[in-house]
Write a protein that holds these residues in place. Structure first.
Motif, mmCIF file in Angstrom:
data_model
loop_
_atom_site.group_PDB
_atom_site.id
_atom_site.type_symbol
_atom_site.label_atom_id
_atom_site.label_comp_id
_atom_site.label_asym_id
_atom_site.label_seq_id
_atom_site.Cartn_x
_atom_site.Cartn_y
_atom_site.Cartn_z
ATOM 1 N N ILE A 30 32.177 -6.333 9.547
ATOM 2 C CA ILE A 30 31.944 -6.101 8.127
ATOM 3 C C ILE A 30 32.618 -7.185 7.307
ATOM 4 C CG2 ILE A 30 32.401 -4.538 6.216
ATOM 5 C CD1 ILE A 30 31.950 -2.218 8.110
ATOM 6 N N ASN A 31 31.836 -7.795 6.416
ATOM 7 C CA ASN A 31 32.328 -8.824 5.511
ATOM 8 C C ASN A 31 32.584 -8.157 4.156
ATOM 9 O OD1 ASN A 31 32.478 -10.857 3.530
ATOM 10 N ND2 ASN A 31 31.166 -12.225 4.706
ATOM 11 N N PRO A 32 33.845 -8.060 3.724
ATOM 12 C CA PRO A 32 34.146 -7.383 2.454
ATOM 13 C C PRO A 32 33.391 -7.956 1.257
ATOM 14 C CG PRO A 32 36.164 -7.736 3.700
ATOM 15 C CD PRO A 32 35.063 -8.474 4.421
ATOM 16 N N ALA A 33 33.187 -9.254 1.223
ATOM 17 C CA ALA A 33 32.457 -9.861 0.101
ATOM 18 C C ALA A 33 31.003 -9.401 0.078
ATOM 19 C CB ALA A 33 32.535 -11.385 0.178
ATOM 20 N N VAL A 34 30.401 -9.271 1.249
ATOM 21 C CA VAL A 34 29.010 -8.825 1.335
ATOM 22 C C VAL A 34 28.922 -7.316 1.061
ATOM 23 C CG1 VAL A 34 26.968 -8.680 2.821
ATOM 24 C CG2 VAL A 34 28.407 -10.711 2.891
ATOM 25 N N MET A 35 29.924 -6.558 1.487
ATOM 26 C CA MET A 35 29.921 -5.119 1.225
ATOM 27 C C MET A 35 29.918 -4.831 -0.274
ATOM 28 S SD MET A 35 29.743 -3.036 3.841
ATOM 29 C CE MET A 35 30.587 -1.500 3.559
ATOM 30 N N ASP A 54 21.436 -14.824 3.549
ATOM 31 C CA ASP A 54 20.960 -16.020 4.240
ATOM 32 C C ASP A 54 21.416 -17.295 3.510
ATOM 33 O OD1 ASP A 54 19.259 -16.233 2.059
ATOM 34 O OD2 ASP A 54 17.441 -16.389 3.235
ATOM 35 N N GLU A 55 21.213 -18.427 4.149
ATOM 36 C CA GLU A 55 21.690 -19.712 3.630
ATOM 37 C C GLU A 55 21.076 -20.077 2.284
ATOM 38 O OE1 GLU A 55 21.123 -22.641 6.684
ATOM 39 O OE2 GLU A 55 22.441 -21.584 8.070
ATOM 40 N N GLU A 56 19.839 -19.654 2.050
ATOM 41 C CA GLU A 56 19.190 -19.961 0.773
ATOM 42 C C GLU A 56 19.612 -18.992 -0.322
ATOM 43 O OE1 GLU A 56 16.588 -19.406 3.456
ATOM 44 O OE2 GLU A 56 17.114 -21.427 4.096
ATOM 45 N N GLY A 57 20.324 -17.929 0.050
ATOM 46 C CA GLY A 57 20.762 -16.948 -0.921
ATOM 47 C C GLY A 57 19.651 -16.080 -1.463
ATOM 48 N N LYS A 58 18.626 -15.869 -0.650
ATOM 49 C CA LYS A 58 17.476 -15.076 -1.106
ATOM 50 C C LYS A 58 17.311 -13.765 -0.359
ATOM 51 C CE LYS A 58 14.898 -19.123 -2.562
ATOM 52 N NZ LYS A 58 13.715 -19.944 -2.378
ATOM 53 N N ARG A 59 17.835 -13.687 0.870
ATOM 54 C CA ARG A 59 17.639 -12.497 1.695
ATOM 55 C C ARG A 59 18.979 -11.893 2.091
ATOM 56 N NH1 ARG A 59 13.403 -15.522 5.423
ATOM 57 N NH2 ARG A 59 15.354 -16.586 5.784
ATOM 58 N N LEU A 60 18.989 -10.562 2.157
ATOM 59 C CA LEU A 60 20.175 -9.812 2.539
ATOM 60 C C LEU A 60 19.870 -9.010 3.797
ATOM 61 C CD1 LEU A 60 23.040 -8.665 1.867
ATOM 62 C CD2 LEU A 60 21.854 -6.898 0.518
ATOM 63 N N ALA A 61 20.560 -9.323 4.883
ATOM 64 C CA ALA A 61 20.414 -8.534 6.109
ATOM 65 C C ALA A 61 21.158 -7.218 5.910
ATOM 66 C CB ALA A 61 20.981 -9.287 7.307
ATOM 67 N N VAL A 62 20.492 -6.116 6.257
ATOM 68 C CA VAL A 62 21.055 -4.788 6.038
ATOM 69 C C VAL A 62 20.885 -3.948 7.292
ATOM 70 C CG1 VAL A 62 20.996 -2.728 4.584
ATOM 71 C CG2 VAL A 62 20.365 -4.929 3.600
ATOM 72 N N ALA A 63 22.015 -3.435 7.824
ATOM 73 C CA ALA A 63 21.946 -2.497 8.944
ATOM 74 C C ALA A 63 21.626 -1.123 8.375
ATOM 75 C CB ALA A 63 23.276 -2.463 9.693
ATOM 76 N N MET A 64 20.640 -0.472 8.961
ATOM 77 C CA MET A 64 20.203 0.825 8.453
ATOM 78 C C MET A 64 19.554 1.631 9.559
ATOM 79 S SD MET A 64 17.178 -0.935 6.142
ATOM 80 C CE MET A 64 16.918 0.471 5.117
ATOM 81 N N ALA A 65 19.545 2.941 9.382
ATOM 82 C CA ALA A 65 18.922 3.813 10.378
ATOM 83 C C ALA A 65 17.450 4.052 10.067
ATOM 84 C CB ALA A 65 19.664 5.139 10.444
ATOM 85 N N ARG A 66 17.027 3.732 8.831
ATOM 86 C CA ARG A 66 15.634 3.970 8.415
ATOM 87 C C ARG A 66 14.989 2.658 7.941
ATOM 88 N NH1 ARG A 66 15.781 8.020 3.848
ATOM 89 N NH2 ARG A 66 17.423 6.605 3.211
ATOM 90 N N PRO A 67 14.736 1.739 8.844
ATOM 91 C CA PRO A 67 14.175 0.448 8.422
ATOM 92 C C PRO A 67 12.744 0.543 7.922
ATOM 93 C CG PRO A 67 14.167 0.584 10.800
ATOM 94 C CD PRO A 67 14.906 1.809 10.300
ATOM 95 N N ASP A 68 12.117 1.701 8.107
ATOM 96 C CA ASP A 68 10.742 1.887 7.653
ATOM 97 C C ASP A 68 10.661 2.500 6.257
ATOM 98 O OD1 ASP A 68 11.812 4.291 8.537
ATOM 99 O OD2 ASP A 68 9.887 5.057 9.242
ATOM 100 N N SER A 69 11.804 2.750 5.624
ATOM 101 C CA SER A 69 11.814 3.357 4.294
ATOM 102 C C SER A 69 11.582 2.285 3.225
ATOM 103 C CB SER A 69 13.145 4.067 4.035
ATOM 104 O OG SER A 69 13.193 4.507 2.690
ATOM 105 N N LEU A 70 10.337 2.160 2.812
ATOM 106 C CA LEU A 70 10.002 1.163 1.793
ATOM 107 C C LEU A 70 10.691 1.470 0.469
ATOM 108 C CD1 LEU A 70 6.209 0.607 2.545
ATOM 109 C CD2 LEU A 70 8.183 -0.718 3.331
#
Length: 104
Positions: A30-35, A54-70
């Motif tokens: 866990i990265n406190p700055a990202v949290m 991500d490096e471009e600062g456009k996408r956020l990787a998120v760990a989740m149990a419901r990746p299908d929840s739009l």
């Protein structure tokens, strides 16, 4: 083991089903700055952990149990301004990590 699945095996199978990457909670650092990108109340209510931008600062990787929840993915995008990239982890493992992080 009489057909019983471990949390990891279940997570890997669900990730394959949803066509997303599985993230073993034991290896999440866990990265406190990202949290801080998401409010604690949102993280706890939705059982998600922001992992990295991500490096471009456009996408956020998120760990989740419901990746299908739009709806949840849209809510993350609206709150953060990032496009969320879901990574699957099991609900119980995420809860344990979240509780551990915020109890420090």
């Amino acid at each position: 083991r009489l057909g019983m699945l471990t949390h990891k095996q279940l997570g890997q199978a669900l990730a394959q089903l949803h066509n997303v990457q599985y993230v073993d909670a034991e290896h999440i650092q866990i990265n406190p700055a990202v949290m801080q990108i998401l409010p604690e109340s949102f993280i706890r209510q939705n059982t998600v952990i922001p992992l990295a931008v991500d490096e471009e600062g456009k996408r956020l990787a998120v760990a989740m149990a419901r990746p299908d929840s739009l709806t949840l993915l849209d809510h993350i995008a609206a709150l953060t301004g990032y496009r969320p990239v879901p990574k699957l982890s099991t609900h119980s493992e995420l809860l344990e990590l979240i509780d551990s992080y915020y109890s420090q």
